[in-house]
Design a protein around this motif. Structure first.
Motif, PDB file in Angstrom:
ATOM      1  N   VAL A 297      -6.753   2.358   8.326  1.00 36.04           N
ATOM      2  CA  VAL A 297      -6.248   2.179   6.959  1.00 36.04           C
ATOM      3  C   VAL A 297      -7.329   2.442   5.921  1.00 36.04           C
ATOM      4  O   VAL A 297      -7.019   2.699   4.763  1.00 36.04           O
ATOM      5  CB  VAL A 297      -5.670   0.761   6.772  1.00 36.04           C
ATOM      6  N   SER A 298      -8.577   2.397   6.335  1.00 30.62           N
ATOM      7  CA  SER A 298      -9.663   2.683   5.398  1.00 30.62           C
ATOM      8  C   SER A 298      -9.628   4.124   4.914  1.00 30.62           C
ATOM      9  O   SER A 298     -10.122   4.434   3.826  1.00 30.62           O
ATOM     10  CB  SER A 298     -11.023   2.391   6.052  1.00 30.62           C
TER      11      SER A 298
ATOM     12  N   SER B 199      -4.487   5.638   3.250  1.00 29.44           N
ATOM     13  CA  SER B 199      -3.709   4.809   2.338  1.00 29.44           C
ATOM     14  C   SER B 199      -2.271   5.303   2.327  1.00 29.44           C
ATOM     15  O   SER B 199      -1.966   6.374   2.884  1.00 29.44           O
ATOM     16  CB  SER B 199      -4.296   4.898   0.921  1.00 29.44           C
TER      17      SER B 199
END
Length: 247
Positions: free
Chosen positions: A220-221, A224
């Motif tokens: 998820v970093s 998005s």
């Protein structure tokens, strides 16, 4: 006739044992007996036969079993002309190189989805997707794609299944499916796995049938929700080209 029934039942039990290894790399006799609801002595006899034939290997130190080379030998004789995991691998590798994230291919099997192929991201921090993993259909981007483009009757069967989690609202899930069919792809942020995000699209074969789900996933970093939406058109085009390769 009775002997024939017993023989078939023994085959069924042996196959049930082998299927236990779809979710575990190694298992002991007690674990296998519990998973398939058989007496430990019965499992021991079956495991002895499977070991003799090379389908499982017993670790003398741990007294646990893992799959043997005979399983691999069988897999090498799968028809490459009909196997999507082989046919679509080069296209999946190109997609991985284009987007820089892990690419996976899923098929539906009953109430589950199975990852039949994966091309891992080359980035240091990445999501590693295990080929052969069996996952539930009620959560995750590729699961939602496989359900969204399934016949309505199959959707209802899944929603009415006694194993459907109480934590997932059926009406909300159906609204998600409608949105997915309208836009042509599904997304997920940490739905099944903490720290993981994914976007998935259907692969439609030349006969117009949805045969698989193509997914791109990563941490998820980097992924998005905006990034997932940006990836979607690329996946849709890749899936269209892949579908032309499948009869």
């Amino acid at each position: 006739m009775e002997d024939r029934k017993l023989t078939v039942r023994a085959v069924e039990r042996a196959l049930d044992i082998l299927m236990c290894f779809t979710k575990h790399n190694e298992l002991g006799l007690t674990e296998i007996a519990g998973m398939i609801n058989l007496h430990k002595s019965t499992v021991h006899r079956l495991m002895t036969t499977l070991e003799e034939k090379g389908f499982v290997i017993r670790d003398a130190a741990t007294e646990k079993y893992h799959l043997g080379m005979k399983v691999w030998e069988l897999s090498t004789h799968l028809s490459q002309n009909d196997d999507p995991s082989v046919m679509l691998l080069p296209a999946m590798e190109r997609l991985r190189d284009q987007l820089g994230e892990t690419v996976s291919l899923y098929l539906r099997d009953g109430k589950d989805r199975i990852r039949i192929q994966a091309v891992q991201s080359n980035q240091a921090i990445r999501r590693v997707a295990q080929v052969g993993a069996r996952l539930p259909l009620y959560v995750g981007a590729s699961s939602k794609v496989l359900v969204a483009f399934a016949p309505l009757g199959e959707q209802q069967d899944l929603l009415n299944d006694p194993e459907w989690p109480d934590s997932i609202d059926r009406n909300g899930y159906m609204r998600q499916l409608k949105e997915i069919t309208e836009r042509g792809y599904a997304t997920s942020l940490e739905e099944r796995e903490p720290g993981a995000a994914a976007v998935s699209v259907p692969i439609v074969n030349r006969s117009g049938v949805v045969t698989a789900a193509l997914s791109v996933s990563g941490p998820v970093s980097r992924l998005s929700m905006n990034t997932l939406h940006e990836f979607a058109p690329v996946l849709i085009e890749a899936a269209r080209e892949m579908g032309l390769m499948i009869p």
